[in-house]
Motif scaffolding. Structure first.
Motif, PDB file in Angstrom:
ATOM      1  N   THR A 191       1.084  -1.173  -0.201  1.00 29.84           N
ATOM      2  CA  THR A 191       0.288   0.118  -0.149  1.00 29.84           C
ATOM      3  C   THR A 191       0.590   1.151   0.061  1.00 29.84           C
ATOM      4  O   THR A 191       2.059   0.906   0.309  1.00 29.84           O
ATOM      5  CB  THR A 191      -0.778   0.521   1.665  1.00 29.84           C
ATOM      6  N   PHE A 192       0.717   2.474  -0.320  1.00 29.20           N
ATOM      7  CA  PHE A 192       1.080   3.475   0.139  1.00 29.20           C
ATOM      8  C   PHE A 192       1.838   3.412   1.064  1.00 29.20           C
ATOM      9  O   PHE A 192       2.881   3.874   1.357  1.00 29.20           O
ATOM     10  CB  PHE A 192       0.607   4.869  -0.948  1.00 29.20           C
ATOM     11  N   LYS A 193       1.046   3.031   2.274  1.00 23.50           N
ATOM     12  CA  LYS A 193       1.531   3.437   3.370  1.00 23.50           C
ATOM     13  C   LYS A 193       2.637   2.095   4.129  1.00 23.50           C
ATOM     14  O   LYS A 193       3.839   2.530   4.244  1.00 23.50           O
ATOM     15  CB  LYS A 193       0.260   3.024   4.595  1.00 23.50           C
ATOM     16  N   ASN A 194       2.560   1.302   2.840  1.00 26.78           N
ATOM     17  CA  ASN A 194       3.596  -0.004   3.990  1.00 26.78           C
ATOM     18  C   ASN A 194       3.930  -0.403   2.238  1.00 26.78           C
ATOM     19  O   ASN A 194       3.177  -1.444   2.126  1.00 26.78           O
ATOM     20  CB  ASN A 194       2.773  -1.493   4.237  1.00 26.78           C
ATOM     21  N   PRO A 195       4.545  -0.371   1.791  1.00 26.28           N
ATOM     22  CA  PRO A 195       4.600  -0.975   0.239  1.00 26.28           C
ATOM     23  C   PRO A 195       4.928  -1.666  -0.255  1.00 26.28           C
ATOM     24  O   PRO A 195       4.925  -2.687  -0.650  1.00 26.28           O
ATOM     25  CB  PRO A 195       5.779   0.012  -0.243  1.00 26.28           C
ATOM     26  N   HIS A 196       5.512  -3.486   0.930  1.00 27.33           N
ATOM     27  CA  HIS A 196       5.868  -4.128   0.401  1.00 27.33           C
ATOM     28  C   HIS A 196       5.128  -5.057   1.612  1.00 27.33           C
ATOM     29  O   HIS A 196       5.418  -6.390   1.377  1.00 27.33           O
ATOM     30  CB  HIS A 196       7.026  -4.093   1.181  1.00 27.33           C
TER      31      HIS A 196
END
Ligand code: AHM
Ligand code: MG
Length: 335
Positions: free
Chosen positions: A263-268
């Protein structure tokens, strides 16, 4: 009916280097699974006996179930002496066995001893996930390099689901087989031989509450899943438990895709490569399915640290491929 122990012993000959050690290790995992199952089933009694992590009415400390499961699997693997090191979700660093027998063990294991453990109090199925490699080092305590291997080099992987019944599902690279625990005799029996994803598939499993943080490819794929097109069985249906083993297990039996994207918050993303994605990806491929980051095959990733996270798309092959199409088409690099 065939028992897990008999089945594993029969399959031993499928290994070119079989010496019975992997057989022993898989059996040890089966034993630990039964012990964890017993404790998981007691979880409903926490109100009576005291919460896990607190004192019970006898004033004894109740171990948290994920801590208990971790210790249980670590002990079971020490018992057989086949494993020299373990990477566990419960341990920040790799766990190495210091006893002489384990130091000569040929295998290393990555595991999530109790995945989805936040679901215990609401009586939702949870699971154990394991992944087995041959060690790379020649002797002594296992090391980090032994554990940082590509998923495609796994020699075995599987999960235990503690649900309405308890099942152990595993692969050694020759298909996927599922065993159900018969509680009356305490034995895993072969109940699901040669498991494969069914042809169709109409389930998509994703935590849509994160929608606003998803990349465009994921949003477009969700839109595709929701469109009306009877020829392709759409709109699909959503099922999301929030317990990877349960969501994957259902999708394996019914046909579907599980996605935990970056996600944009957690790219991985959230899920860990070594002990969540790799073993599930190995099972998926062995069952005729597919597992990817949305762009590349999970099993080809060279890990750089033991708790590494990766975006995860897994399930029925054509569904994962369709999701990958959207990921490519809407990739920021294509703009
Ligand atoms: P955990 O290892 O902390 O239990 O987290 C892994 C779990 C998976 O079983 C599940 O699919 C996912 O986390 C659910 O995450 P979310 O609550 O963000 O949807
Ligand atoms: Mg987990």
């Amino acid at each position: 009916m065939k028992t897990l122990v008999e089945f594993i012993a029969e399959k031993q000959s499928e290994f070119p280097y079989a010496t019975g050690e992997l057989t022993r290790l898989l059996n040890d995992i089966g034993i630990a699974a039964k012990l964890v199952n017993r404790e998981v089933n007691k979880a409903g009694l926490v109100d009576i006996n005291g919460y896990f992590g607190q004192q019970n009415i006898q004033g004894e400390e109740q171990k948290k179930l994920d801590v208990f499961a971790n210790e249980c699997f670590l002990k079971a693997m020490k018992h057989g002496g086949m494993v020299c090191a373990v990477a566990s979700e419960e341990n920040d660093e790799i766990y190495t066995y210091e006893n002489a027998v384990s130091k000569s063990g040929k295998y290393v294991v990555a595991m999530d001893p109790l995945d989805g453990s936040s679901n215990i109090e609401v009586n939702v199925p949870i699971g154990t996930i394991f992944s087995i490699y041959r060690r790379k080092s020649s002797s002594g305590a296992g090391n980090l390099e032994d554990l940082l291997q590509c998923g495609k080099d796994q020699v075995a992987a599987g999960y235990i689901i503690y649900g309405s019944s308890t099942m152990l599902v595993y692969t050694t690279g020759h298909g996927v087989n599922g065993f159900t625990l018969d509680l009356s005799v305490g034995i895993f029996l072969l109940s699901h031989p040669e498991m494969t994803f069914p042809e169709g598939g109409n389930i998509y499993s994703i935590n849509e509450a994160n929608y606003i943080y998803f990349q465009e490819g994921v949003k477009q794929y969700i839109k595709y899943c929701q469109q009306d097109d009877p020829a392709t069985n759409r709109p699909y249906t959503t099922r999301y438990i929030g317990s990877l083993v349960s969501d994957f297990h259902r999708n394996l039996i019914r046909g579907g895709i599980y996605i935990y994207p970056g996600t944009f918050k957690n790219p991985h993303g959230k899920l860990r490569l070594l002990y969540e994605c790799n073993p599930v990806a190995f099972l998926a491929e062995q069952a005729g399915g597919k597992a990817s980051t949305g762009f590349e095959r999970i099993l080809d990733i060279q890990p750089s640290h033991i708790h590494q996270r990766v975006p995860f798309f897994v399930g029925t092959k054509h569904m994962v491929e369709k999701a990958e199409e959207f990921m490519r088409e809407y990739s920021p690099e294509n703009k």
